[in-house]
Scaffold this motif. Sequence first.
Motif, PDB file in Angstrom:
ATOM      1  N   CYS A 207       1.712  -0.338   2.793  1.00 62.14           N
ATOM      2  CA  CYS A 207       1.288  -0.107   1.410  1.00 62.14           C
ATOM      3  C   CYS A 207       1.934  -1.109   0.456  1.00 62.14           C
ATOM      4  CB  CYS A 207       1.604   1.323   0.987  1.00 62.14           C
ATOM      5  SG  CYS A 207       0.546   2.555   1.776  1.00 62.14           S
ATOM      6  N   LEU A 208       3.183  -1.467   0.706  1.00 54.88           N
ATOM      7  CA  LEU A 208       3.833  -2.476  -0.130  1.00 54.88           C
ATOM      8  C   LEU A 208       3.193  -3.850   0.068  1.00 54.88           C
ATOM      9  CD1 LEU A 208       7.552  -1.362   0.280  1.00 54.88           C
ATOM     10  CD2 LEU A 208       6.190  -1.256  -1.814  1.00 54.88           C
ATOM     11  N   LEU A 209       2.822  -4.171   1.286  1.00 59.89           N
ATOM     12  CA  LEU A 209       2.112  -5.419   1.554  1.00 59.89           C
ATOM     13  C   LEU A 209       0.782  -5.454   0.801  1.00 59.89           C
ATOM     14  CD1 LEU A 209       2.710  -5.733   5.413  1.00 59.89           C
ATOM     15  CD2 LEU A 209       3.599  -7.285   3.661  1.00 59.89           C
ATOM     16  N   LEU A 210       0.101  -4.324   0.779  1.00 58.77           N
ATOM     17  CA  LEU A 210      -1.196  -4.247   0.109  1.00 58.77           C
ATOM     18  C   LEU A 210      -1.066  -4.373  -1.400  1.00 58.77           C
ATOM     19  CD1 LEU A 210      -2.751  -1.416   2.282  1.00 58.77           C
ATOM     20  CD2 LEU A 210      -3.644  -3.748   2.082  1.00 58.77           C
ATOM     21  N   GLN A 211       0.089  -4.006  -1.944  1.00 60.10           N
ATOM     22  CA  GLN A 211       0.316  -4.187  -3.379  1.00 60.10           C
ATOM     23  C   GLN A 211       0.587  -5.639  -3.737  1.00 60.10           C
ATOM     24  OE1 GLN A 211       2.870  -0.183  -3.912  1.00 60.10           O
ATOM     25  NE2 GLN A 211       2.926  -1.541  -5.664  1.00 60.10           N
ATOM     26  N   GLY A 212       0.991  -6.439  -2.734  1.00 58.66           N
ATOM     27  CA  GLY A 212       1.233  -7.847  -2.984  1.00 58.66           C
ATOM     28  C   GLY A 212       2.665  -8.297  -2.725  1.00 58.66           C
ATOM     29  N   PHE A 213       3.536  -7.392  -2.278  1.00 58.61           N
ATOM     30  CA  PHE A 213       4.913  -7.755  -2.002  1.00 58.61           C
ATOM     31  C   PHE A 213       5.011  -8.514  -0.680  1.00 58.61           C
ATOM     32  CE2 PHE A 213       5.393  -4.004  -4.760  1.00 58.61           C
ATOM     33  CZ  PHE A 213       6.245  -4.537  -5.720  1.00 58.61           C
ATOM     34  N   ASP A 214       5.905  -9.504  -0.612  1.00 59.17           N
ATOM     35  CA  ASP A 214       6.114 -10.225   0.637  1.00 59.17           C
ATOM     36  C   ASP A 214       7.292  -9.606   1.393  1.00 59.17           C
ATOM     37  OD1 ASP A 214       8.458 -11.214  -0.558  1.00 59.17           O
ATOM     38  OD2 ASP A 214       7.539 -13.134  -1.083  1.00 59.17           O
ATOM     39  N   ILE A 218      10.076  -6.729   0.153  1.00 61.61           N
ATOM     40  CA  ILE A 218      10.129  -5.410   0.792  1.00 61.61           C
ATOM     41  C   ILE A 218      11.529  -5.137   1.347  1.00 61.61           C
ATOM     42  CG2 ILE A 218       9.204  -4.019   2.687  1.00 61.61           C
ATOM     43  CD1 ILE A 218       6.541  -5.545   2.283  1.00 61.61           C
ATOM     44  N   ALA A 219      12.126  -6.156   1.929  1.00 64.76           N
ATOM     45  CA  ALA A 219      13.491  -6.004   2.465  1.00 64.76           C
ATOM     46  C   ALA A 219      14.458  -5.596   1.365  1.00 64.76           C
ATOM     47  CB  ALA A 219      13.930  -7.318   3.110  1.00 64.76           C
ATOM     48  N   GLN A 220      14.337  -6.203   0.192  1.00 64.05           N
ATOM     49  CA  GLN A 220      15.228  -5.869  -0.925  1.00 64.05           C
ATOM     50  C   GLN A 220      14.994  -4.449  -1.405  1.00 64.05           C
ATOM     51  OE1 GLN A 220      14.439  -8.948  -3.803  1.00 64.05           O
ATOM     52  NE2 GLN A 220      15.644 -10.482  -2.728  1.00 64.05           N
ATOM     53  N   VAL A 229      11.756  -6.234   8.514  1.00 65.97           N
ATOM     54  CA  VAL A 229      10.424  -6.117   7.893  1.00 65.97           C
ATOM     55  C   VAL A 229       9.398  -6.897   8.704  1.00 65.97           C
ATOM     56  CG1 VAL A 229       9.037  -6.607   5.855  1.00 65.97           C
ATOM     57  CG2 VAL A 229      11.388  -5.800   5.592  1.00 65.97           C
ATOM     58  N   LYS A 230       9.755  -8.101   9.125  1.00 61.33           N
ATOM     59  CA  LYS A 230       8.818  -8.921   9.905  1.00 61.33           C
ATOM     60  C   LYS A 230       8.472  -8.265  11.234  1.00 61.33           C
ATOM     61  CE  LYS A 230      10.051 -13.366   7.841  1.00 61.33           C
ATOM     62  NZ  LYS A 230      10.638 -14.710   8.052  1.00 61.33           N
TER      63      LYS A 230
END
Length: 259
Positions: A207-214, A218-220, A229-230
């Motif tokens: 969901c965070l990826l879909l919002q645009g976060f890399d 996300i790790a932070q 995360v990867k």
Amino acid sequence: MTEWQTVADLVSSIRTMDFSQRLAAFLKTELHCDQLLLLGCRADKHPIYLYDCIDIKREFLFHHYLMDSYLQDPFYLHAQQATDDGLWRLQDLFDSAKARKSYQTLFTEKTGLHDEFCLSFKLGPNRWIVLFIGYREPNQARYQTSYEKLTQLQGLLSAFIRQHWGQDSFVVSNASSEKTGLQHQLSQAFSCFGQQLLTDKEQQIACLLLQGFDSEDIAQQLHISTGTVKNHRKKIYAKLQIGSLSELFQLFLTHLLTS
């Protein structure tokens, strides 16, 4: 609801989960606009989806605009280069009527909108909010009235935006106490996307990826390493049988439109 009650609701919602919706309600009351989109922006990163009131051609937003089309958006580019808050109309972006007409034709085809305003609110050297306000039907008198109203409201909107997002993360909460039909649909889509295949942590990261976060963002936010995360991303892609972020967006769009 009176105009002042709408303002009061907006003020009381600052730094709460309902702020974006209250801001949209206030602007719709003042401007009678058809569509609205809020994005959180950072230098050299994808824009972060924050809120929308878009009920037609929504697939363009999720599958194209947030992926890469924003890089060709003259409004976005102006906001990116601005050193202060800004308010722009289509006519402010082009040197010739022909160029503006060409862009407007393509813009209408992709979005279903005829007129649009863009406001940018600088939160720091590399962080800003972009607000798009659109109309489906051409109406020059209404467009001019709305522009004059936005000029008057710009300072007030800037104060609201800075109070709410000045220091806070751009993460969208799914727990808003009151949502429009579209927002409820989006919230539900986020909450159940990949639910049968992904773990809770993988679903959160998706969901965070879909919002645009890399991965670094996300790790932070989740207080884990970028490598972790990867690894989660690899597992997400494998479980969903996809190979890229673009395919993740397409899968979510299909889920959104059919859920």
